[in-house]
Write a protein that holds these residues in place. Structure first.
Motif, PDB file in Angstrom:
ATOM      1  N   PHE A 171      19.929  56.490   9.424  1.00  0.00           N
ATOM      2  CA  PHE A 171      18.637  55.800   9.534  1.00  0.00           C
ATOM      3  C   PHE A 171      18.239  55.221   8.177  1.00  0.00           C
ATOM      4  O   PHE A 171      17.725  54.093   8.100  1.00  0.00           O
ATOM      5  N   TRP A 172      18.451  55.995   7.109  1.00  0.00           N
ATOM      6  CA  TRP A 172      18.152  55.488   5.772  1.00  0.00           C
ATOM      7  C   TRP A 172      18.985  54.232   5.486  1.00  0.00           C
ATOM      8  O   TRP A 172      18.484  53.243   4.935  1.00  0.00           O
ATOM      9  N   LYS A 173      20.264  54.275   5.860  1.00  0.00           N
ATOM     10  CA  LYS A 173      21.142  53.120   5.629  1.00  0.00           C
ATOM     11  C   LYS A 173      20.651  51.910   6.423  1.00  0.00           C
ATOM     12  O   LYS A 173      20.699  50.774   5.931  1.00  0.00           O
ATOM     13  N   ALA A 174      20.177  52.155   7.641  1.00  0.00           N
ATOM     14  CA  ALA A 174      19.665  51.053   8.463  1.00  0.00           C
ATOM     15  C   ALA A 174      18.438  50.425   7.819  1.00  0.00           C
ATOM     16  O   ALA A 174      18.293  49.188   7.777  1.00  0.00           O
ATOM     17  N   CYS A 210       7.936  46.429   7.868  1.00  0.00           N
ATOM     18  CA  CYS A 210       7.803  46.221   9.313  1.00  0.00           C
ATOM     19  C   CYS A 210       6.776  45.136   9.590  1.00  0.00           C
ATOM     20  O   CYS A 210       5.861  44.915   8.794  1.00  0.00           O
ATOM     21  N   PRO A 211       6.891  44.451  10.720  1.00  0.00           N
ATOM     22  CA  PRO A 211       5.944  43.370  11.047  1.00  0.00           C
ATOM     23  C   PRO A 211       4.545  43.903  11.309  1.00  0.00           C
ATOM     24  O   PRO A 211       4.352  45.101  11.558  1.00  0.00           O
ATOM     25  N   LYS A 212       3.580  43.004  11.285  1.00  0.00           N
ATOM     26  CA  LYS A 212       2.182  43.385  11.509  1.00  0.00           C
ATOM     27  C   LYS A 212       2.004  44.034  12.877  1.00  0.00           C
ATOM     28  O   LYS A 212       1.206  44.956  13.044  1.00  0.00           O
ATOM     29  N   ASP A 241      27.479  47.975  16.271  1.00  0.00           N
ATOM     30  CA  ASP A 241      28.181  48.890  15.371  1.00  0.00           C
ATOM     31  C   ASP A 241      27.502  48.972  14.001  1.00  0.00           C
ATOM     32  O   ASP A 241      28.091  49.410  13.024  1.00  0.00           O
ATOM     33  N   GLY A 242      26.226  48.543  13.924  1.00  0.00           N
ATOM     34  CA  GLY A 242      25.492  48.614  12.667  1.00  0.00           C
ATOM     35  C   GLY A 242      25.008  50.019  12.368  1.00  0.00           C
ATOM     36  O   GLY A 242      25.167  50.944  13.179  1.00  0.00           O
ATOM     37  N   PRO A 243      24.378  50.220  11.212  1.00  0.00           N
ATOM     38  CA  PRO A 243      23.924  51.563  10.825  1.00  0.00           C
ATOM     39  C   PRO A 243      22.897  52.160  11.776  1.00  0.00           C
ATOM     40  O   PRO A 243      22.895  53.376  11.999  1.00  0.00           O
ATOM     41  N   TYR A 244      22.038  51.314  12.392  1.00  0.00           N
ATOM     42  CA  TYR A 244      21.051  51.876  13.321  1.00  0.00           C
ATOM     43  C   TYR A 244      21.733  52.446  14.551  1.00  0.00           C
ATOM     44  O   TYR A 244      21.385  53.538  15.017  1.00  0.00           O
ATOM     45  N   VAL A 245      22.710  51.716  15.089  1.00  0.00           N
ATOM     46  CA  VAL A 245      23.446  52.198  16.258  1.00  0.00           C
ATOM     47  C   VAL A 245      24.180  53.487  15.911  1.00  0.00           C
ATOM     48  O   VAL A 245      24.212  54.440  16.700  1.00  0.00           O
ATOM     49  N   GLY A 267      18.093  46.603   6.317  1.00  0.00           N
ATOM     50  CA  GLY A 267      17.242  45.725   7.106  1.00  0.00           C
ATOM     51  C   GLY A 267      17.649  45.664   8.561  1.00  0.00           C
ATOM     52  O   GLY A 267      17.388  44.672   9.251  1.00  0.00           O
ATOM     53  N   ASP A 268      18.302  46.719   9.053  1.00  0.00           N
ATOM     54  CA  ASP A 268      18.797  46.762  10.433  1.00  0.00           C
ATOM     55  C   ASP A 268      17.787  47.502  11.321  1.00  0.00           C
ATOM     56  O   ASP A 268      17.690  48.714  11.280  1.00  0.00           O
ATOM     57  N   ARG A 269      17.022  46.734  12.118  1.00  0.00           N
ATOM     58  CA  ARG A 269      16.035  47.296  13.034  1.00  0.00           C
ATOM     59  C   ARG A 269      15.146  48.319  12.305  1.00  0.00           C
ATOM     60  O   ARG A 269      15.006  49.470  12.714  1.00  0.00           O
ATOM     61  N   VAL A 270      14.535  47.842  11.233  1.00  0.00           N
ATOM     62  CA  VAL A 270      13.795  48.726  10.333  1.00  0.00           C
ATOM     63  C   VAL A 270      12.688  49.485  11.058  1.00  0.00           C
ATOM     64  O   VAL A 270      12.524  50.700  10.854  1.00  0.00           O
ATOM     65  N   GLU A 271      11.935  48.787  11.895  1.00  0.00           N
ATOM     66  CA  GLU A 271      10.821  49.444  12.585  1.00  0.00           C
ATOM     67  C   GLU A 271      11.314  50.629  13.419  1.00  0.00           C
ATOM     68  O   GLU A 271      10.790  51.742  13.314  1.00  0.00           O
ATOM     69  N   SER A 272      12.325  50.392  14.241  1.00  0.00           N
ATOM     70  CA  SER A 272      12.861  51.455  15.093  1.00  0.00           C
ATOM     71  C   SER A 272      13.492  52.561  14.259  1.00  0.00           C
ATOM     72  O   SER A 272      13.331  53.751  14.550  1.00  0.00           O
ATOM     73  N   ALA A 273      14.205  52.179  13.206  1.00  0.00           N
ATOM     74  CA  ALA A 273      14.859  53.170  12.347  1.00  0.00           C
ATOM     75  C   ALA A 273      13.831  54.080  11.679  1.00  0.00           C
ATOM     76  O   ALA A 273      14.018  55.303  11.605  1.00  0.00           O
TER      77      ALA A 273
END
Length: 292
Positions: free
Chosen positions: A46-49, A87-89, A23-27, A53-59
């Motif tokens: 997506f901006w909120k995610a 995002c990670p390396k 139920d986070g912002p990304y979902v 810091g909620d699944r930043v790469e995917s967002a």
């Protein structure tokens, strides 16, 4: 029983709509994008995610895709550039692919060329795929393995197309020939044939395109590619330069560091061959002819 039924319905909902659990912002962003079809609302979530810091790469990737669909490509480019540091390396390579797609969408050809060359340099430095020989890719919902060799040919094909957009057909020819040496492909052969036609080298173009029409290359199962080759062959038969026409004899826009890097890469893949690949010999011979 009722709880199990609700659980099955919930699972089916997530499978059908491809919405993740939670139920986070990304979902909530994915729900707005895929279920409600509210693209603008999805971007807000997506901006909120990203900020949470909620699944930043995917967002970040998903937001860029939605922005591209809404013709907000420039904004998507700035977002990826600004927030990729979060995002990670391991995500940076795929973010480069997102940027290349965005550059192509909004006609930023020079930026596209620079990033494609950077990706090729990463390959011959052994930094691509995070040091692994293959990576898992996805197309139309299906996963498959891509080798470094295949990825190199794909990137070279994109680079050739970018050079064609700048009408630098000789540079495009060099790159397409290199791609075909690594991993032959019918679509790139069609583009190579067009490059040769643009330089009024119709006999060479005819030879390249005939391989596609004869179905002698991978990718000829796509009838559209074969039909395109046939159309180009027809044009090659009818196109003839006017009297006194001289093709462009400028040196390809390929810097020495880039050329040397590709040469080193192929020497690793084909050590039994000549130390210099034919395509690079062609470049040097061409430069020598110009110097005479």
């Amino acid at each position: 029983m009722e709880m199990n039924s609700r659980k099955k319905e919930e699972d089916q909902f997530h499978i059908i709509h491809k919405v993740p659990y939670g139920d986070g912002p990304y979902v909530k962003a994915k729900h707005a994008q895929l279920v409600e079809r509210d693209q603008e609302g999805a971007i807000v979530w997506f901006w909120k995610a990203i900020n949470a810091g909620d699944r930043v790469e995917s967002a970040l990737k998903d937001m860029a895709v939605v922005m591209k669909q809404l013709d907000r490509t420039e904004e998507a480019i700035e977002a990826v550039k600004s927030f990729r540091r979060l995002c990670p390396k391991t995500a940076q390579e795929s973010l480069d692919n997102v940027l290349i797609d965005l550059f192509k969408k909004c006609g930023k050809v020079d930026e596209q060329i620079a990033l494609l060359k950077q990706k090729l340099r990463m390959i011959y430095r052994g930094e691509a795929f995070n040091g692994r020989p293959t990576k898992t890719a996805r197309s139309h919902g299906k996963k498959f393995q891509v080798s470094v060799r295949q990825e190199t040919s794909r990137i070279l094909g994109n680079l050739g197309w970018a050079y064609m957009q700048k009408s630098n057909f000789m540079a495009a020819e060099v790159v397409y020939k290199k791609a075909q040496m690594i991993d032959p492909d019918a679509n790139k052969a069609c583009n190579l044939g067009l490059c040769l036609m643009k330089q009024a080298r119709y006999d060479e173009a005819h030879s390249v395109l005939q391989h596609v029409v004869n179905r002698e290359l991978p990718g000829v199962d796509d009838i559209r590619t074969v039909n395109r080759a046939r159309e180009l062959l027809t044009e090659a038969e009818t196109w003839r330069p006017p009297a006194g026409f001289l093709p462009d004899l400028s040196v390809p826009d390929l810097d020495d560091d880039f050329v040397n890097g590709l040469e080193k890469l192929m020497n690793v893949w084909a050590p039994s061959r000549s130390k210099r690949l034919p395509i690079f010999e062609q470049i040097e011979n061409f430069r020598d002819q110009l110097a005479c």
